[in-house]
Design a protein around this motif. Structure first.
Motif, PDB file in Angstrom:
ATOM      1  N   THR A   1       0.844  -1.195   0.000  1.00 16.21           N
ATOM      2  CA  THR A   1       0.000   0.000   0.000  1.00 16.21           C
ATOM      3  C   THR A   1       0.877   1.241   0.000  1.00 16.21           C
ATOM      4  O   THR A   1       1.977   1.246   0.565  1.00 16.21           O
ATOM      5  CB  THR A   1      -0.929   0.015   1.231  1.00 16.21           C
ATOM      6  OG1 THR A   1      -0.150  -0.136   2.426  1.00 16.21           O
ATOM      7  CG2 THR A   1      -1.931  -1.132   1.161  1.00 16.21           C
ATOM      8  N   ILE A   2       0.368   2.309  -0.632  1.00 17.49           N
ATOM      9  CA  ILE A   2       1.125   3.559  -0.765  1.00 17.49           C
ATOM     10  C   ILE A   2       0.228   4.715  -0.353  1.00 17.49           C
ATOM     11  O   ILE A   2      -0.909   4.826  -0.832  1.00 17.49           O
ATOM     12  CB  ILE A   2       1.599   3.773  -2.223  1.00 17.49           C
ATOM     13  CG1 ILE A   2       2.250   2.501  -2.787  1.00 17.49           C
ATOM     14  CG2 ILE A   2       2.580   4.943  -2.307  1.00 17.49           C
ATOM     15  CD1 ILE A   2       2.524   2.576  -4.287  1.00 17.49           C
ATOM     16  N   GLY A   3       0.701   5.605   0.524  1.00 15.17           N
ATOM     17  CA  GLY A   3      -0.130   6.727   0.960  1.00 15.17           C
ATOM     18  C   GLY A   3       0.665   7.811   1.660  1.00 15.17           C
ATOM     19  O   GLY A   3       1.885   7.695   1.837  1.00 15.17           O
ATOM     20  N   ASP A   4      -0.061   8.846   2.100  1.00 15.27           N
ATOM     21  CA  ASP A   4       0.623   9.998   2.691  1.00 15.27           C
ATOM     22  C   ASP A   4      -0.055  10.595   3.922  1.00 15.27           C
ATOM     23  O   ASP A   4       0.538  11.423   4.605  1.00 15.27           O
ATOM     24  CB  ASP A   4       0.772  11.105   1.650  1.00 15.27           C
ATOM     25  CG  ASP A   4      -0.563  11.788   1.330  1.00 15.27           C
ATOM     26  OD1 ASP A   4      -1.538  11.063   1.005  1.00 15.27           O
ATOM     27  OD2 ASP A   4      -0.648  13.018   1.416  1.00 15.27           O
ATOM     28  N   MET A   5      -1.298  10.203   4.217  1.00 20.03           N
ATOM     29  CA  MET A   5      -2.032  10.841   5.302  1.00 20.03           C
ATOM     30  C   MET A   5      -2.466   9.810   6.348  1.00 20.03           C
ATOM     31  O   MET A   5      -2.376   8.607   6.133  1.00 20.03           O
ATOM     32  CB  MET A   5      -3.257  11.580   4.759  1.00 20.03           C
ATOM     33  CG  MET A   5      -2.941  12.840   3.961  1.00 20.03           C
ATOM     34  SD  MET A   5      -2.296  14.201   4.958  1.00 20.03           S
ATOM     35  CE  MET A   5      -3.748  14.678   5.915  1.00 20.03           C
ATOM     36  N   ARG A   6      -2.977  10.328   7.476  1.00 20.13           N
ATOM     37  CA  ARG A   6      -3.382   9.437   8.562  1.00 20.13           C
ATOM     38  C   ARG A   6      -4.521   8.506   8.150  1.00 20.13           C
ATOM     39  O   ARG A   6      -4.649   7.400   8.708  1.00 20.13           O
ATOM     40  CB  ARG A   6      -3.791  10.254   9.789  1.00 20.13           C
ATOM     41  CG  ARG A   6      -2.624  10.938  10.487  1.00 20.13           C
ATOM     42  CD  ARG A   6      -3.036  11.500  11.835  1.00 20.13           C
ATOM     43  NE  ARG A   6      -3.520  10.456  12.732  1.00 20.13           N
ATOM     44  CZ  ARG A   6      -2.746   9.635  13.435  1.00 20.13           C
ATOM     45  NH1 ARG A   6      -1.437   9.720  13.334  1.00 20.13           N
ATOM     46  NH2 ARG A   6      -3.272   8.725  14.236  1.00 20.13           N
ATOM     47  N   ASN A   7      -5.343   8.915   7.185  1.00 18.91           N
ATOM     48  CA  ASN A   7      -6.412   8.016   6.752  1.00 18.91           C
ATOM     49  C   ASN A   7      -5.866   6.838   5.933  1.00 18.91           C
ATOM     50  O   ASN A   7      -6.614   5.919   5.595  1.00 18.91           O
ATOM     51  CB  ASN A   7      -7.494   8.771   5.974  1.00 18.91           C
ATOM     52  CG  ASN A   7      -6.998   9.360   4.672  1.00 18.91           C
ATOM     53  OD1 ASN A   7      -5.832   9.748   4.548  1.00 18.91           O
ATOM     54  ND2 ASN A   7      -7.869   9.463   3.691  1.00 18.91           N
TER      55      ASN A   7
END
Length: 270
Positions: A213-219
Motif C-alpha cells: 500500500t502507498i499513501g501519505d495521510m493518517r487516513n
C-alpha cells in the motif's frame, strides 16, 4: 519474503501531483506493475466520480475504493459494496461542524451537496473531482443516503480540534479523520482503507502479506497496518512515515514511481 501480488495506492498527495496531475512517469510505473503481473488499484477519500479520470490511463480493471474505502465500485462506478453513515450520526456530525463554523458538504454515491458555493475549497474540490456540486437549502433529503460528510476549512488548527471533538461525539457510529489538512471526512462505521484492502485480498484470494500500500495521510494508516508492505510518501508527516515499512520521495518528485521500483525490487529478491 512474500512476493507482492497487489498494489493499492492512495490518490491525492500520492498518485497525483499537488495540482492534481497524473504524470507520464506515474502512468509508466502503473504499466510496469501490469507487465510484472502485479494487480493495481486505488482507494481515496474522493467520491467515485472523482476517481473516474484515473481508471483508463492507469489501466485499472480491479474494483476501486472511494470514500476512504468504505465503498467498492467497478470501473464504470457502479457500486459493488456500499456502506452509508447512520442517519443519527450524520445529524450529529453536522451539528459538530456547524458548532465549529466550517463548511459542510454531503456526498452520496453520485452527488456532491452543498449549501454555499463561496467557500474557499468549493472551486478546489470542483476541479479535483471534475464534478459540479448541487446547491440546496436543506440537507434533510440527503441525511439517510450519505456516504461521506466533509468539513472544509482553511483554519487547519481549528479543523484539527474539530477532528478530536468529532471523534468523541460520534464514537463508533462513524469514522472521523482528516484526509487533508483542510478536509475532515466522516465516513461509515467500521469501514476504512484497511477494510478495503482486506476485502480486495479476499476477493482475489491472496494473503495480506502479498499486498503493498502507498499513501501519505493518517487516513492511509489503516491500510498500512494490514498490508505486508507499506510505503509512505516523502511529503507525509513523520508520524505517518514512522508507521510505514518504507518511505519514497514526495508526490512532486515522482514518489509513486519510486514506490513501484521498491516493490519490483522486493519481488526480484533485491
Amino acid at each position: 519474503m512474500t512476493k507482492i501480488a497487489l498494489v493499492v495506492s492512495d490518490v491525492d498527495g500520492t498518485l497525483v501531483t499537488h495540482d492534481k496531475r497524473l504524470t507520464d512517469t506515474a502512468k509508466a510505473a502503473a504499466k510496469k506493475l501490469e507487465d510484472a503481473g502485479i494487480g493495481f488499484t486505488i482507494t481515496s477519500s474522493r467520491p467515485p466520480v472523482g476517481m473516474r479520470f484515473l481508471v483508463k490511463p492507469l489501466g485499472i480493471t480491479l474494483p476501486i475504493g472511494p470514500f476512504n474505502g468504505s465503498s467498492m465500485v467497478d470501473g464504470d462506478l457502479n457500486p459493488i459494496v456500499q456502506h452509508l453513515i447512520p442517519e443519527s450520526a450524520t445529524k450529529r456530525a453536522i451539528e459538530v461542524l456547524e458548532d465549529h463554523g466550517v463548511d459542510i458538504w454531503i456526498f452520496t454515491n453520485d452527488e456532491w451537496v452543498i449549501k454555499r458555493d463561496d467557500g474557499k475549497y468549493v472551486p478546489h474540490e470542483r476541479d479535483t473531482i471534475q464534478h459540479e456540486a448541487v446547491m440546496v437549502d436543506d440537507f434533510s433529503p440527503y441525511l439517510a443516503k450519505a456516504c461521506k460528510i466533509v468539513g472544509a476549512s482553511a483554519d487547519f488548527p481549528l479543523l484539527e480540534r474539530c477532528e478530536g471533538v468529532m471523534q468523541k461525539a460520534l464514537g463508533d457510529t462513524a469514522v472521523a479523520v482528516r484526509s487533508q489538512n483542510y478536509y475532515l471526512d466522516i465516513t461509515p462505521p467500521n469501514q476504512n482503507k484497511g477494510t478495503f484492502v482486506q476485502a480486495m485480498a479476499q476477493r482475489l484470494g491472496i494473503s495480506l502479506e502479498a499486498i503493498a500500500t502507498i499513501g501519505d495521510m493518517r487516513n492511509d494508516l489503516p491500510m498500512f497496518k494490514v498490508s505486508g508492505m507499506s510505503i509512505a510518501m516523502g511529503n507525509a508527516s513523520d508520524d505517518v512515515k514512522s508507521q510505514a515499512t518504507d518511505v519514497t520521495s514526495s508526490n512532486e518528485a515522482e514518489g509513486f514511481a519510486g514506490a513501484v521500483e521498491m516493490i519490483l525490487k522486493r519481488n526480484a529478491g533485491g
